[in-house]
Write an enzyme that holds these catalytic residues in place. Structure first.
Site, PDB file in Angstrom:
ATOM      1  N   ASP A 163       0.818  -1.217   0.000  1.00  0.00           N
ATOM      2  CA  ASP A 163       0.000   0.000   0.000  1.00  0.00           C
ATOM      3  C   ASP A 163       0.857   1.274   0.000  1.00  0.00           C
ATOM      4  OD1 ASP A 163      -2.028  -1.806   0.365  1.00  0.00           O
ATOM      5  OD2 ASP A 163      -2.909  -0.775   2.088  1.00  0.00           O
ATOM      6  N   ASP A 164       0.233   2.346  -0.416  1.00  0.00           N
ATOM      7  CA  ASP A 164       0.716   3.728  -0.232  1.00  0.00           C
ATOM      8  C   ASP A 164       1.810   4.158  -1.203  1.00  0.00           C
ATOM      9  OD1 ASP A 164      -1.071   3.628   1.826  1.00  0.00           O
ATOM     10  OD2 ASP A 164       0.362   4.026   3.436  1.00  0.00           O
TER      11      ASP A 164
ATOM     12  N   HIS B 152      -5.741   3.092  -4.240  1.00  0.00           N
ATOM     13  CA  HIS B 152      -5.794   3.378  -2.800  1.00  0.00           C
ATOM     14  C   HIS B 152      -6.241   4.841  -2.625  1.00  0.00           C
ATOM     15  CE1 HIS B 152      -4.909   2.150   1.252  1.00  0.00           C
ATOM     16  NE2 HIS B 152      -3.852   2.927   1.418  1.00  0.00           N
TER      17      HIS B 152
ATOM     18  N   HIS C 133      -5.081   9.390  -0.555  1.00  0.00           N
ATOM     19  CA  HIS C 133      -5.155   8.572   0.661  1.00  0.00           C
ATOM     20  C   HIS C 133      -6.303   9.049   1.551  1.00  0.00           C
ATOM     21  CE1 HIS C 133      -3.709   6.153   4.125  1.00  0.00           C
ATOM     22  NE2 HIS C 133      -3.209   5.403   3.162  1.00  0.00           N
TER      23      HIS C 133
ATOM     24  N   HIS D 124       3.659  -2.189   3.217  1.00  0.00           N
ATOM     25  CA  HIS D 124       3.744  -0.868   2.589  1.00  0.00           C
ATOM     26  C   HIS D 124       5.100  -0.753   1.901  1.00  0.00           C
ATOM     27  CE1 HIS D 124       0.695  -0.533   5.712  1.00  0.00           C
ATOM     28  NE2 HIS D 124       0.181   0.463   5.029  1.00  0.00           N
TER      29      HIS D 124
HETATM   30 NI    NI Z   1      -2.709   3.407   3.183  1.00  0.00          NI
END
Ligand code: NI
Length: 285
Positions: free
Chosen positions: A92-93, A142, A146, A233
């Protein structure tokens, strides 16, 4: 009388040959279309064809709809993986400056992953995302900023999704296939605005918090079982190093790393849009 019969016979033969010609022509076109759709893997050429085919349809009403759209269907689960122990690892991210090398490491291991990307970062890492797609990893959204979708307005949710997919279209000509809500926060009302499956997780090493390679590795090894979705992440070297070590050991134990969509397909059904998923265990025998 005889002359009339001959004429009728000739007309019949002519009509029959026209029909036969038509049906064989249709048959060969269909075969070509089937071949091109089954070839619709992650090559940039197929994306270009899809785009051109969309444009063609848009400007010529009444023509056949394209067999594929820019929202590419998820890659299917290869038949030889039926009955194998499967895991989906997700990042993620990102993307971040570490993601390109991570993809190379995953490729070296024959492991597939799913990347839930923040849309505002996409234009900074075009080569990384091209490499991701060409390598057969799955593109996930995502949101653009965010954003916690549960707290956002309906318009904000739509905009967050559209902006991210537009950014991906610009870079790789393909929208995201799956969605993960930031902070894992969602509601049925907000998911109704998003035309993608909502992917949660079942293994969370809290890598962003602990930033410790050994602990990330240990938590994955302690909790991953057949059908788990693992959350990491790709912003932290400790997450990547710990994750790769765990991947090596899990592969040695017979696990195969597949994309989220492939994992969710293992029991014969494709993931449904607007529905949350946490894992996909093998069906009970
Ligand atoms: Ni996130």
């Amino acid at each position: 009388m005889n002359k009339k019969l001959v004429s009728i016979s000739l007309v019949c033969i002519l009509l029959l040959s026209i029909f036969a010609g038509c049906s064989s022509k249709n048959g060969s076109e269909k075969t070509t279309a089937d071949n091109s759709s089954s070839d619709n893997s992650s090559t940039s050429e197929s994306t270009t064809t899809e785009k051109m085919s969309d444009e063609l349809t848009a400007t010529q009403p009444g023509t056949q709809p394209p067999t594929t759209t820019t929202q590419a269907p998820p890659e299917g689960l290869p038949a030889d993986l039926n009955g194998k122990k499967l895991l989906a690892i997700t990042f993620d991210d990102g993307p971040s400056k570490y993601t390109y090398d991570l993809i190379q490491e995953l490729n070296n291991r024959g492991a597939k992953a799913t990347f839930f990307m923040v849309g505002s970062r996409v234009s900074t890492f075009p080569d990384t995302i091209k490499f991701m797609k060409e390598s057969g990893h799955e593109l996930g959204s995502h949101t653009f900023n965010h954003k916690n979708i549960k707290k956002a307005s309906d318009d904000e949710v739509r905009s967050e999704m559209t902006q991210t997919d537009d950014a991906l279209m610009t870079v790789v000509g393909q929208k995201s296939i799956v969605f993960r809500p930031p902070e894992g926060s969602y509601s049925a009302e907000k998911l109704a605005l998003i035309d993608k499956p909502c992917i949660m997780w079942s293994v969370d090493p809290l890598d962003w918090k602990i930033k410790d390679e050994q602990a990330v590795h240990d938590k994955i090894m302690a909790n991953a079982t057949d059908g788990s979705i693992i959350l990491l992440h790709d912003l932290y070297p400790t997450s990547i190093a710990g994750g790769l070590r765990a991947i090596d050991e899990l592969i040695a134990q017979g696990y195969v790393f597949v994309t989220v969509s492939q994992l969710l397909e293992r029991n014969g059904q494709q993931a449904e849009n607007q529905k949350p998923y946490f894992s996909e265990k093998p069906a009970a025998v």
